[in-house]
Design a protein around this motif. Sequence first.
Motif, mmCIF file in Angstrom:
data_model
loop_
_atom_site.group_PDB
_atom_site.id
_atom_site.type_symbol
_atom_site.label_atom_id
_atom_site.label_comp_id
_atom_site.label_asym_id
_atom_site.label_seq_id
_atom_site.Cartn_x
_atom_site.Cartn_y
_atom_site.Cartn_z
ATOM 1 N N GLY A 92 0.937 -1.190 -0.065
ATOM 2 C CA GLY A 92 0.104 -0.069 -0.032
ATOM 3 C C GLY A 92 0.949 1.305 0.051
ATOM 4 N N TYR A 93 2.037 1.189 -0.053
ATOM 5 C CA TYR A 93 3.085 2.373 -0.225
ATOM 6 C C TYR A 93 3.909 2.148 -1.336
ATOM 7 N N ASP A 94 4.542 3.367 -1.492
ATOM 8 C CA ASP A 94 5.650 3.272 -2.601
ATOM 9 C C ASP A 94 6.838 3.692 -2.130
ATOM 10 N N ILE A 95 7.173 3.837 -0.801
ATOM 11 C CA ILE A 95 8.298 4.138 -0.246
ATOM 12 C C ILE A 95 8.671 2.981 0.493
ATOM 13 N N THR A 96 9.837 2.798 1.108
ATOM 14 C CA THR A 96 10.383 1.589 2.007
ATOM 15 C C THR A 96 10.245 2.338 3.319
ATOM 16 N N PHE A 97 10.514 1.450 4.304
ATOM 17 C CA PHE A 97 10.324 1.739 5.963
ATOM 18 C C PHE A 97 11.473 2.638 6.137
ATOM 19 N N ALA A 98 12.661 2.737 5.327
ATOM 20 C CA ALA A 98 13.644 3.405 5.461
ATOM 21 C C ALA A 98 13.457 4.915 5.129
ATOM 22 N N GLU A 99 12.546 5.163 4.233
ATOM 23 C CA GLU A 99 12.024 6.490 3.665
ATOM 24 C C GLU A 99 11.045 7.113 4.573
ATOM 25 N N MET A 100 10.380 6.276 5.614
ATOM 26 C CA MET A 100 9.538 6.768 6.428
ATOM 27 C C MET A 100 10.028 7.424 7.913
ATOM 28 N N SER A 101 9.394 8.198 8.425
ATOM 29 C CA SER A 101 9.511 8.572 9.594
ATOM 30 C C SER A 101 9.050 7.640 10.625
ATOM 31 N N LEU A 102 9.866 7.644 11.678
ATOM 32 C CA LEU A 102 9.659 7.015 12.966
ATOM 33 C C LEU A 102 8.163 6.559 13.365
ATOM 34 N N ASP A 103 7.323 7.861 13.482
ATOM 35 C CA ASP A 103 6.088 8.023 13.695
ATOM 36 C C ASP A 103 5.119 7.246 12.644
ATOM 37 N N GLU A 104 5.495 7.437 11.500
ATOM 38 C CA GLU A 104 4.800 6.896 10.231
ATOM 39 C C GLU A 104 5.174 5.044 10.376
ATOM 40 N N LYS A 105 6.403 4.803 10.387
ATOM 41 C CA LYS A 105 6.858 3.335 10.520
ATOM 42 C C LYS A 105 5.819 2.633 11.699
ATOM 43 N N ASN A 106 6.028 3.352 12.819
ATOM 44 C CA ASN A 106 5.335 2.777 14.054
ATOM 45 C C ASN A 106 3.816 2.363 13.856
ATOM 46 N N LYS A 107 3.141 3.189 12.975
ATOM 47 C CA LYS A 107 1.941 3.005 12.758
ATOM 48 C C LYS A 107 1.492 1.840 12.091
ATOM 49 N N ILE A 108 2.296 1.212 11.104
ATOM 50 C CA ILE A 108 1.969 -0.093 10.237
ATOM 51 C C ILE A 108 3.204 -1.180 10.645
ATOM 52 N N SER A 109 3.979 -0.936 11.443
ATOM 53 C CA SER A 109 5.390 -1.838 11.440
ATOM 54 C C SER A 109 4.783 -3.054 11.968
ATOM 55 N N HIS A 110 5.459 -4.133 11.814
ATOM 56 C CA HIS A 110 5.190 -5.596 12.322
ATOM 57 C C HIS A 110 5.188 -5.479 13.828
ATOM 58 N N ARG A 111 6.523 -4.998 14.254
ATOM 59 C CA ARG A 111 6.719 -4.545 15.886
ATOM 60 C C ARG A 111 5.736 -3.901 16.340
ATOM 61 N N ALA A 112 4.962 -2.765 15.736
ATOM 62 C CA ALA A 112 4.120 -1.752 16.268
ATOM 63 C C ALA A 112 2.872 -2.780 16.531
ATOM 64 N N LYS A 113 2.498 -3.572 15.646
ATOM 65 C CA LYS A 113 1.287 -4.514 15.597
ATOM 66 C C LYS A 113 1.379 -5.375 16.722
ATOM 67 N N ALA A 114 2.479 -5.968 16.943
ATOM 68 C CA ALA A 114 2.586 -7.134 18.115
ATOM 69 C C ALA A 114 2.673 -6.057 19.428
ATOM 70 N N VAL A 115 3.295 -5.098 19.443
ATOM 71 C CA VAL A 115 3.240 -4.174 20.689
ATOM 72 C C VAL A 115 1.678 -3.891 20.722
ATOM 73 N N GLU A 116 0.992 -3.313 19.988
ATOM 74 C CA GLU A 116 -0.547 -3.068 20.131
ATOM 75 C C GLU A 116 -1.004 -4.142 20.934
ATOM 76 N N LYS A 117 -0.977 -5.348 20.552
ATOM 77 C CA LYS A 117 -1.486 -6.634 21.092
ATOM 78 C C LYS A 117 -0.836 -6.741 22.626
ATOM 79 N N LEU A 118 0.255 -6.512 22.729
ATOM 80 C CA LEU A 118 0.973 -6.432 23.848
ATOM 81 C C LEU A 118 0.198 -5.555 25.156
ATOM 82 N N ILE A 119 0.034 -4.249 24.610
ATOM 83 C CA ILE A 119 -0.490 -3.273 25.450
ATOM 84 C C ILE A 119 -2.030 -3.605 25.572
ATOM 85 N N ALA A 120 -2.596 -3.779 24.566
ATOM 86 C CA ALA A 120 -4.145 -4.349 24.817
ATOM 87 C C ALA A 120 -4.317 -5.403 25.753
#
Length: 192
Positions: free
Chosen positions: A160-188
């Motif tokens: 869904g993106y035309d840029i790499t993770f390395a072209e994103m800001s930390l905030d942008e990456k944190n919204k969609i990354s694999h680690r972010a998704k796992a952490v969301e489940k941990l927090i929930a």
Amino acid sequence: MDKITLVFASNNQHKLSEIQSKIGEQFEVVSLQQIGCSEEIPETGSTLETNASLKSQHVVKNYGKNCFADDSGLEIFALDGQPGVDSAHYAGDRDADKNMDLVLLKMQGIKDRRARFRTVISLVLDGDEHLFEGVVNGNIRNGKCGAAGFGYDPIFEPEGYDITFAEMSLDEKNKISHRAKAVEKLIAFLKG
């Protein structure tokens, strides 16, 4: 709710920043260094789940602290899931550029560029273990793009993106990354 202190079984500053920015102020996340753990925790498992579990169990057993640990891997469909559990040392050592170069070499001439980043978190809280998984699908680029992030971020373009993770800001990456998704489940789970 009282602030919960959890050891994150890592000294990787990139990961610690990513997790702390995602986990919020209800939780205090401390590193291995902050609890005096300087030994290298073995990651001898053949799966991400096993490695995450080995790390969290080590901290609980040796330091008596509630802990969570993660293991992540890049899984490339055309390479039968490689580098997978061996992502950090795919080219022989923990050198991100060498690892990316090896992936790009192996992917030369391959049309199927589908890949996914997967993170598994093992949380040991009061003696019970809980596992949380996060996945982000995407494609492997033909070359490196971007200077942010770490690991394979310069060659991974999320779906869904035309840029790499390395072209994103930390905030942008944190919204969609694999680690972010796992952490969301941990927090929930922790909030529940």
